[in-house]
Design a protein around this motif. Structure first.
Motif, PDB file in Angstrom:
ATOM      1  N   TRP A 180     -12.088   2.649 -22.921  1.00 32.90           N
ATOM      2  CA  TRP A 180     -11.935   3.138 -21.548  1.00 32.90           C
ATOM      3  C   TRP A 180     -10.819   4.173 -21.480  1.00 32.90           C
ATOM      4  CZ3 TRP A 180     -14.803   1.884 -17.195  1.00 32.90           C
ATOM      5  CH2 TRP A 180     -15.725   0.849 -17.337  1.00 32.90           C
ATOM      6  N   ALA A 192     -13.235   6.131 -17.047  1.00 28.84           N
ATOM      7  CA  ALA A 192     -14.511   6.449 -17.702  1.00 28.84           C
ATOM      8  C   ALA A 192     -14.593   5.644 -18.992  1.00 28.84           C
ATOM      9  CB  ALA A 192     -14.627   7.937 -18.000  1.00 28.84           C
ATOM     10  N   ILE A 228     -13.561  -3.622 -12.049  1.00 30.64           N
ATOM     11  CA  ILE A 228     -14.356  -2.445 -11.682  1.00 30.64           C
ATOM     12  C   ILE A 228     -15.703  -2.509 -12.380  1.00 30.64           C
ATOM     13  CG2 ILE A 228     -12.303  -1.007 -11.348  1.00 30.64           C
ATOM     14  CD1 ILE A 228     -13.025   0.365 -14.042  1.00 30.64           C
ATOM     15  N   GLN A 229     -16.655  -1.795 -11.833  1.00 27.15           N
ATOM     16  CA  GLN A 229     -17.974  -1.668 -12.453  1.00 27.15           C
ATOM     17  C   GLN A 229     -18.500  -0.272 -12.195  1.00 27.15           C
ATOM     18  OE1 GLN A 229     -20.980  -4.849 -12.115  1.00 27.15           O
ATOM     19  NE2 GLN A 229     -22.401  -3.288 -11.360  1.00 27.15           N
ATOM     20  N   SER A 230     -18.937   0.389 -13.256  1.00 24.78           N
ATOM     21  CA  SER A 230     -19.544   1.716 -13.116  1.00 24.78           C
ATOM     22  C   SER A 230     -21.034   1.612 -13.403  1.00 24.78           C
ATOM     23  CB  SER A 230     -18.891   2.712 -14.073  1.00 24.78           C
ATOM     24  OG  SER A 230     -19.115   2.339 -15.413  1.00 24.78           O
ATOM     25  N   ASP A 231     -21.812   2.297 -12.628  1.00 24.32           N
ATOM     26  CA  ASP A 231     -23.269   2.295 -12.781  1.00 24.32           C
ATOM     27  C   ASP A 231     -23.736   3.707 -13.089  1.00 24.32           C
ATOM     28  OD1 ASP A 231     -23.648  -0.490 -12.035  1.00 24.32           O
ATOM     29  OD2 ASP A 231     -23.132   0.141 -10.001  1.00 24.32           O
ATOM     30  N   ARG A 232     -24.672   3.812 -14.011  1.00 23.53           N
ATOM     31  CA  ARG A 232     -25.238   5.112 -14.344  1.00 23.53           C
ATOM     32  C   ARG A 232     -26.755   4.992 -14.387  1.00 23.53           C
ATOM     33  NH1 ARG A 232     -24.064   8.877 -19.736  1.00 23.53           N
ATOM     34  NH2 ARG A 232     -25.177  10.722 -18.981  1.00 23.53           N
ATOM     35  N   SER A 256     -25.123  -0.576 -16.309  1.00 31.90           N
ATOM     36  CA  SER A 256     -23.839  -0.949 -15.724  1.00 31.90           C
ATOM     37  C   SER A 256     -22.839  -1.312 -16.808  1.00 31.90           C
ATOM     38  CB  SER A 256     -23.998  -2.132 -14.761  1.00 31.90           C
ATOM     39  OG  SER A 256     -24.862  -1.803 -13.703  1.00 31.90           O
ATOM     40  N   SER A 275     -18.711  -2.982 -16.924  1.00 33.73           N
ATOM     41  CA  SER A 275     -17.615  -3.506 -16.120  1.00 33.73           C
ATOM     42  C   SER A 275     -16.383  -3.749 -16.974  1.00 33.73           C
ATOM     43  CB  SER A 275     -18.030  -4.798 -15.420  1.00 33.73           C
ATOM     44  OG  SER A 275     -18.405  -5.777 -16.376  1.00 33.73           O
ATOM     45  N   GLU A 279     -12.896   1.574  -5.722  1.00 37.83           N
ATOM     46  CA  GLU A 279     -13.618   2.850  -5.740  1.00 37.83           C
ATOM     47  C   GLU A 279     -12.768   3.949  -6.361  1.00 37.83           C
ATOM     48  OE1 GLU A 279     -14.972   3.883  -1.871  1.00 37.83           O
ATOM     49  OE2 GLU A 279     -16.147   2.046  -1.587  1.00 37.83           O
ATOM     50  N   VAL A 292     -12.674   3.442 -10.114  1.00 40.56           N
ATOM     51  CA  VAL A 292     -13.962   3.815 -10.713  1.00 40.56           C
ATOM     52  C   VAL A 292     -14.026   5.327 -10.913  1.00 40.56           C
ATOM     53  CG1 VAL A 292     -16.443   3.986 -10.277  1.00 40.56           C
ATOM     54  CG2 VAL A 292     -15.276   1.810  -9.920  1.00 40.56           C
ATOM     55  N   ASP A 293     -13.482   6.093  -9.937  1.00 37.69           N
ATOM     56  CA  ASP A 293     -13.473   7.554 -10.056  1.00 37.69           C
ATOM     57  C   ASP A 293     -12.507   8.026 -11.143  1.00 37.69           C
ATOM     58  OD1 ASP A 293     -15.329   7.834  -8.051  1.00 37.69           O
ATOM     59  OD2 ASP A 293     -13.831   8.150  -6.466  1.00 37.69           O
TER      60      ASP A 293
END
Length: 434
Positions: free
Chosen positions: A280, A339, A382-386, A368, A370, A332, A335-336
């Protein structure tokens, strides 16, 4: 439209130059003999016995002889391609003629080297007519010795505004019956001479970054079905700077770079490949910082981001900007800022999952990932979705194609790749996309 690519390699990570002759030593070809023995990750994809800038003018005739001798002796065992650089200049017919003489010396079948010579590197080219002259000279060499036309590749070094503009004409010129420009292989940036040609000045006397040149060379190579390579990175002790340059180049499609030492070769061979372990990162006031993986959390230990919890709210400071956020807003924001850089295993997992989804009739799926992020002792999940669709799949295929190209063309690196990723991941990476 240009003719289809006629060369097998789709990627070149490393372009390594070696002086061809040195004065005042017992064996003037000593450095050539050492370089041709390189193997594994220290051996380049393209080795360039450099009979131009790296070799003194009064030693270049001997340098051409040395290339033929050394390649005849040991070229068959070298794991990469061999492309000698000869002298050339867009404004000097006598220099171009000397380059032709050296190519004839090196490629003479009686010298025993030509079977292991893959092509020639032509420096200091000018407009497209000058590229055609170089191509014609190589055609002369092929006809002189009964070689198939186009069998010797031609790579050029972009060292002038003329050469930069000429790249835009390749799509119209390649494939015409009046030339053999299909032999073109690499477009290599030469920022030092380019700076001189552009009459550029910097306060420190250092080189400009020339991002536009690198972009234009990458674009020119893509449009013409060629391979782009960046120029030398002179600070050989600055390993991190070299990696950063490679990473920045890769983001614009330029996966190759000039290497000045076997140490740089090893770095440049490995850096474009997906990492062994995923990790990360966080954007910390203009800098991308890798988070420390402490097992239960991804931890930021720097001083550019501060986070405090005050009751039900959080105070997040990034650089000079302060934000007061509730938990959802903080999530949020993080998350921004964060990466995930996927490992080879991660990439293969995602591609296999998408391939299974396609077989089941799905056109797109959500992927996803996390993590728990810890900053100044404060933790937040956090969790990022693509969303993955066919376009995403094809984009992620590029690093896998690079890996497959390396695996196919560099058997001497198989053990190193297996050590990096594990045999199972290597086998799966070779299978995806079939």
């Amino acid at each position: 439209m240009p003719e289809p690519r006629i060369h097998g390699r789709e990627f070149v990570r490393t372009f390594f130059t070696t002086p061809t002759a040195e004065q005042g030593v017992d064996d003037s070809a000593k450095k050539l003999r050492k370089a041709i023995q390189l193997r594994g990750m220290q051996a380049p994809d393209v080795w360039v016995p450099d009979n131009e800038d790296a070799t003194a003018p009064n030693m270049r005739d001997e340098g051409a002889e040395n290339i033929a001798e050394v390649v005849a002796d040991d070229g068959a065992g070298f794991p990469g391609e061999i492309h000698p650089r000869v002298v050339w200049h867009r404004d000097d017919p006598s220099t171009r003629y000397k380059g032709l003489q050296h190519m004839l010396e090196i490629a003479d079948p009686e010298k025993g080297a030509v079977d292991d010579i893959d092509g020639f590197v032509i420096p200091e080219v000018g407009d497209i007519d000058d590229w055609k002259k170089a191509d014609e000279f190589i055609t002369i060499v092929e006809n002189e010795y009964g070689l198939e036309e186009g069998s010797l590749k031609m790579s050029v070094i972009i060292e002038s505004g003329q050469a930069e503009l000429a790249m835009g004409e390749l799509r119209d010129e390649m494939g015409k019956p009046t030339n053999n420009l299909e032999r073109l292989f690499l477009l290599v940036d030469g920022e030092v001479d380019y700076t001189k040609d552009m009459r550029a000045i910097t306060p420190t006397g250092g080189l400009p970054e020339w991002k536009e040149l690198r972009h234009n060379t990458s674009r020119g190579a893509s449009a013409a079905g060629l391979i782009s390579v960046d120029g030398p990175f002179d600070d050989i002790r600055d390993v991190e700077g070299y990696k950063d340059r490679i990473t920045a180049n890769a983001a614009m499609g330029m996966l190759g770079i000039w290497s000045l030492t076997p140490g740089q070769v090893e770095v440049a061979n490995k850096t474009p490949l997906p990492p062994q372990e995923g990790y990360w990162t966080v954007e910390a006031d203009g800098r991308t910082v890798e988070l420390d993986d402490e097992g239960d959390a991804q931890v930021y230990n720097g001083e550019r981001i501060d986070l405090e919890k005050e009751g039900e709210t959080y105070e997040l400071e990034v650089g000079g900007d302060e934000l007061v956020l509730d938990e959802d807003e903080l999530r949020e924001e993080l998350v921004d800022l964060t990466a995930y850089v996927p490992s080879m295993d991660d990439i293969v997992d995602s591609m296999e999952e998408f391939e299974s989804a396609k077989e089941a009739g799905k056109g797109a799926i959500a992927m996803s990932r996390s993590a728990t992020v810890r900053i100044d002792g404060v933790e937040i999940d956090i969790q990022s979705d693509r969303m993955w669709d066919e376009a995403t799949y094809q984009a992620m295929m590029t690093p896998v194609k690079l890996f497959k190209d390396v695996y196919s063309n560099r058997p001497d690196q198989h053990d190193a790749l297996a050590e990096m990723y594990g045999e199972g991941v290597v086998e799966r990476a070779l299978d995806v996309g079939l």
